[in-house]
Design a protein around this motif. Structure first.
Motif, PDB file in Angstrom:
ATOM      1  N   GLU A 112       0.916  -1.126   0.064  1.00  0.00           N
ATOM      2  CA  GLU A 112      -0.190   0.050  -0.057  1.00  0.00           C
ATOM      3  C   GLU A 112       0.878   1.266   0.128  1.00  0.00           C
ATOM      4  O   GLU A 112       0.508   2.024  -0.384  1.00  0.00           O
ATOM      5  CB  GLU A 112      -0.932   0.122   1.229  1.00  0.00           C
ATOM      6  CG  GLU A 112      -2.095  -0.981   1.064  1.00  0.00           C
ATOM      7  CD  GLU A 112      -3.137  -0.521  -0.031  1.00  0.00           C
ATOM      8  OE1 GLU A 112      -3.082   0.382  -0.630  1.00  0.00           O
ATOM      9  OE2 GLU A 112      -3.743  -1.553  -0.343  1.00  0.00           O
ATOM     10  N   ARG A 161      -5.915   0.892   5.109  1.00  0.00           N
ATOM     11  CA  ARG A 161      -5.815   0.245   3.663  1.00  0.00           C
ATOM     12  C   ARG A 161      -5.291  -1.100   3.665  1.00  0.00           C
ATOM     13  O   ARG A 161      -5.603  -2.047   2.868  1.00  0.00           O
ATOM     14  CB  ARG A 161      -5.012   0.997   2.711  1.00  0.00           C
ATOM     15  CG  ARG A 161      -6.042   2.645   2.429  1.00  0.00           C
ATOM     16  CD  ARG A 161      -5.070   3.333   1.453  1.00  0.00           C
ATOM     17  NE  ARG A 161      -5.572   4.437   1.213  1.00  0.00           N
ATOM     18  CZ  ARG A 161      -5.266   5.620   0.507  1.00  0.00           C
ATOM     19  NH1 ARG A 161      -4.009   5.649  -0.012  1.00  0.00           N
ATOM     20  NH2 ARG A 161      -5.848   6.665   0.441  1.00  0.00           N
ATOM     21  N   SER A 162      -4.193  -1.391   4.440  1.00  0.00           N
ATOM     22  CA  SER A 162      -3.524  -2.857   4.569  1.00  0.00           C
ATOM     23  C   SER A 162      -4.082  -4.008   5.449  1.00  0.00           C
ATOM     24  O   SER A 162      -3.732  -4.903   5.624  1.00  0.00           O
ATOM     25  CB  SER A 162      -2.080  -2.590   4.924  1.00  0.00           C
ATOM     26  OG  SER A 162      -2.184  -1.923   6.379  1.00  0.00           O
ATOM     27  N   ASP A 184      -3.523  11.711  -1.797  1.00  0.00           N
ATOM     28  CA  ASP A 184      -3.076  10.732  -2.508  1.00  0.00           C
ATOM     29  C   ASP A 184      -2.340  11.337  -3.527  1.00  0.00           C
ATOM     30  O   ASP A 184      -0.974  10.891  -3.817  1.00  0.00           O
ATOM     31  CB  ASP A 184      -3.798   9.646  -2.970  1.00  0.00           C
ATOM     32  CG  ASP A 184      -4.411   8.640  -1.952  1.00  0.00           C
ATOM     33  OD1 ASP A 184      -4.217   7.528  -2.407  1.00  0.00           O
ATOM     34  OD2 ASP A 184      -5.035   9.072  -0.984  1.00  0.00           O
ATOM     35  N   LEU A 223     -10.068   5.171   3.097  1.00  0.00           N
ATOM     36  CA  LEU A 223      -9.354   3.664   3.561  1.00  0.00           C
ATOM     37  C   LEU A 223      -9.375   2.529   2.708  1.00  0.00           C
ATOM     38  O   LEU A 223      -8.880   1.492   3.004  1.00  0.00           O
ATOM     39  CB  LEU A 223      -9.981   3.238   4.995  1.00  0.00           C
ATOM     40  CG  LEU A 223      -9.741   4.460   6.072  1.00  0.00           C
ATOM     41  CD1 LEU A 223     -10.587   4.122   7.503  1.00  0.00           C
ATOM     42  CD2 LEU A 223      -8.318   4.752   6.406  1.00  0.00           C
ATOM     43  N   PRO A 277      -8.420  -0.106  -0.128  1.00  0.00           N
ATOM     44  CA  PRO A 277      -6.888  -0.334  -0.623  1.00  0.00           C
ATOM     45  C   PRO A 277      -6.869   0.265  -2.072  1.00  0.00           C
ATOM     46  O   PRO A 277      -7.507   0.221  -2.700  1.00  0.00           O
ATOM     47  CB  PRO A 277      -6.962  -1.883  -0.600  1.00  0.00           C
ATOM     48  CG  PRO A 277      -8.326  -2.171   0.462  1.00  0.00           C
ATOM     49  CD  PRO A 277      -9.098  -1.282   0.139  1.00  0.00           C
ATOM     50  N   ARG A 278      -5.448   0.522  -2.206  1.00  0.00           N
ATOM     51  CA  ARG A 278      -5.037   0.871  -3.345  1.00  0.00           C
ATOM     52  C   ARG A 278      -4.105  -0.109  -4.328  1.00  0.00           C
ATOM     53  O   ARG A 278      -3.935   0.304  -5.333  1.00  0.00           O
ATOM     54  CB  ARG A 278      -4.158   2.247  -3.311  1.00  0.00           C
ATOM     55  CG  ARG A 278      -4.918   3.372  -2.681  1.00  0.00           C
ATOM     56  CD  ARG A 278      -6.286   3.761  -3.465  1.00  0.00           C
ATOM     57  NE  ARG A 278      -6.800   5.160  -2.997  1.00  0.00           N
ATOM     58  CZ  ARG A 278      -7.544   5.225  -2.213  1.00  0.00           C
ATOM     59  NH1 ARG A 278      -8.234   4.141  -1.547  1.00  0.00           N
ATOM     60  NH2 ARG A 278      -8.204   6.323  -1.760  1.00  0.00           N
TER      61      ARG A 278
END
Length: 642
Positions: free
Chosen positions: A262, A367-368, A450, A636, A638-639
């Motif tokens: 992430e 996110r992780s 971001d 939040l 995930p990317r």
């Protein structure tokens, strides 16, 4: 890349004579000594230093140091012990623990003198024809917390090379080559983000690196040690008090690997060729959370893995230090970058360096899967609530708190809510949350912080140099993402005192701060770990497991009852103190007439106190205000590429 300028202080030549004033009294003039320490120059040092550290004396926590330093000419050589340390934002060099210092050349003792105006500087007389000198000293590491941070236990150690080395004045530290050998106790294993490692028995020998990189690459070593590869060139290295604490499940490791993925997805590039998490699971080693370019220095409770479900509140530290590889180490405020460890640092942009990192550590933890959404929102709620009750905001700006590492050296304060402390961390996080939500709202979630992170902290893959910035660079990067009056936004919230609580980001996300009579999960878990009662928003204090009061809220109910830090709560309603009893007394007082009755003791004196507080138990929570999209879910999500 902008460079911080080093300006030599002006020297004032004053006579040392003593004059007689008209009133007949003698009045001397000060003796000002000339500047005798060479200023750092960006030129190669003539030769490679060798550093040998014997770290085998675990029982007494003593490091034996031997160092060889090439010299180019005879005369005075000034050696410096590191003082201003990156990541600590203050002069924290452990010079007091240096003992037995000796200098020699070809086996013959050399004369040395410590400079009285700079106790970190050692002047050594180098004879004609000398090619190198040798120095030796012992570093007497603290054996108990009252002496400083404990770095050696029977099971592990934290080797920080700035504590066990010196360097010649007159050069940028990045221009001074050094080769390290360290001898560990028999059977111990260790890790450091240094290259060229060769292991022979218990001797670890590393390749030549710069002194700057050496200081930025500490070592953890111990009896009980495990490693896990996390992908993207990142390794998790863990030492523990006992082997049972190293039992991590595949899911635990997968979440740490997801954290790395992430982070890389957020910033777009890696500013390291390798990265080592150094994690100590311990009750004995002194606590630490310190960033480095290619590693971290972290400690957590021993049961970090074995009681994973109870440690959600603890899991924001590794995300924080990882983010610093991009924010703080690669991109660094121009006045925080210094050419050596004697030049003072200026901390005024720590609300970017630490504040935005404190935002991203929560986001990446969410996110992780390192932390739950509930925990992340609870932490923001707790911080926002604390600032809503903080009277020190009246006189002191967030940016002024960036000087607190130098002003207060992180010592406890009598009334921290009035004096303020290092609020650039958590208030910085809330301000950057507002910036993110402002951008999302204005672009219908098309852009966010971001985009700022990717452009401002990005750059070239594998570039682990430093790229400095100033306030205008931050404004320019924000405006490139979304044009707005960012100068007023940041100057108002961060550089101006008397501001309201930083809840703008929470409100833009579609939430509000509310109060309930049960703690949020962040406060609940922190109270369980600390074994205390956090009653900041009711009685205006915290109480530890022994009944000792602390964290007294300025002008709160406890303050008005003359309770100060260190006061012992002996009894509640005539019965011995317990958390359950004081919470019951606060509930009973909601009838509007019953006081909270205490017996307190301070300095052997006892008092009966009746506190007229009737608003019940209060802990902060975030509550969604409408039925629209949940912007925290957007933040939040995930990317990384699945």
């Amino acid at each position: 890349m902008k460079k911080a300028l080093f300006v030599a202080p002006a020297l004032l030549a004053l006579s040392a004579t003593t004059a007689t004033a008209q009133d007949g009294n003698s009045r001397p003039q000060p003796v000002v000594q000339p500047l005798t320490i060479p200023l750092p120059a960006d030129k190669p040092y003539p030769g490679t230093m060798t550093l040998k550290v014997d770290a085998t004396d675990v029982a007494r926590g003593i490091f034996h140091v031997r160092q060889t330093i090439p010299v180019a000419k005879a005369g005075k050589l000034t050696l410096l012990y590191p003082e201003w340390l990156p990541g600590k934002h203050a002069p924290r060099g452990a010079i007091a623990e240096v003992a037995g210092f000796k200098a020699s050349a070809a086996g013959r003792p050399l004369t040395w003198t410590r400079q009285p105006t700079d106790v970190y500087a050692f002047d050594i007389d180098v004879p004609t024809g000398t090619k190198s000198i040798d120095i030796a000293f012992d570093f007497l590491s603290p054996t108990r917390a009252s002496e400083g941070r404990v770095v050696v236990t029977p099971a592990m150690m934290n080797l920080q090379w700035e504590q066990v080395s010196m360097y010649p004045a007159g050069w940028f530290t990045r221009q001074i080559p050094v080769q390290l050998d360290v001898t560990l106790p028999e059977g111990w294993l260790g890790a450091a983000a240094l290259d060229g490692l060769k292991v022979s028995g218990n001797r670890y020998s590393f390749g030549v690196t710069s002194y700057e990189n050496l200081v930025d690459s500490p070592m953890f070593a111990g009896k009980y040690f495990r490693q896990w590869a996390l992908g993207n060139g990142v390794t998790l290295n863990v030492v523990a008090d006992e082997p049972k604490y190293l039992e991590a499940s595949p899911d635990h490791i997968a979440r740490h690997a997801a954290l790395v993925s992430e982070a890389v997805a957020l910033f777009g590039v890696r500013h390291f060729d390798r990265y080592d998490f150094l994690l100590a699971l311990t009750d004995e080693l002194g606590g630490i959370g310190l960033e480095h370019h290619r590693s971290s220095e972290n400690s957590r409770n021993p049961d970090y893995f074995t009681k994973w479900n109870d440690n959600d509140a603890e899991r924001g530290l590794l995300p924080h230090e990882l983010v610093h590889s991009w924010n703080g180490k690669y991109r660094r405020p121009d006045k925080l970058w210094t050419p050596d460890y004697r030049t003072p640092m200026q901390d005024n942009l720590l609300w970017v360096y630490e504040g935005q990192t404190s935002f991203w550590d929560l986001v990446l933890a969410g996110r992780s899967g390192m932390q739950s959404k509930e925990m992340i929102l609870a932490e923001w709620a707790t911080n926002a609530a604390n600032y809503s009750a903080q009277p020190g905001r009246e006189w002191r700006s967030v940016e002024d708190t960036t000087l607190d590492p130098v002003i207060a050296a992180r010592k406890p304060k009598p009334f921290a809510s009035w004096s303020r402390s290092e609020d650039y961390y958590n208030e910085g996080s809330l301000v950057w949350l507002e910036a993110d939500m402002l951008i999302r709202g204005a672009t219908n979630n098309g852009k966010s912080l971001d985009d700022f992170a990717r452009t401002f902290f990005g750059g070239r893959e594998g570039d682990w140099g430093q790229d400095t910035y100033d306030f205008d660079d931050v404004l320019s990067a924000l405006n490139a993402v979304h044009p707005y009056d960012w100068a007023t936004f940041l100057r108002t919230r961060l550089q101006t005192p008397g501001q309201p609580a930083p809840v703008g980001g929470i409100e833009r996300a579609g939430y509000k701060l509310v109060w309930r009579d049960t703690p949020n999960v962040f406060d609940r878990d922190r109270m369980a770990q600390a074994k205390n009662a956090n009653l900041t928003h009711s009685l205006g204090l915290t109480i530890d497991k022994d009944g000792i009061a602390g964290g007294i809220l300025w002008d709160g109910p406890a303050f008005r009852a003359d309770i100060v830090n260190g006061t012992k709560i002996v009894a509640v309603d005539g019965l011995s103190y317990s958390r359950e009893r004081i919470e019951a007394a606060i509930r009973a007082a909601t009838d509007g007439k019953t006081p909270v009755r205490l017996i307190v003791e301070r300095g052997g004196r006892y008092r009966n106190i009746d506190i007229a507080y009737h608003d019940g138990l209060r802990w902060p929570h975030l509550e969604k205000t409408g039925s629209g999209p949940d912007w925290f879910d957007q933040l939040l999500a995930p990317r990384r590429r699945l």
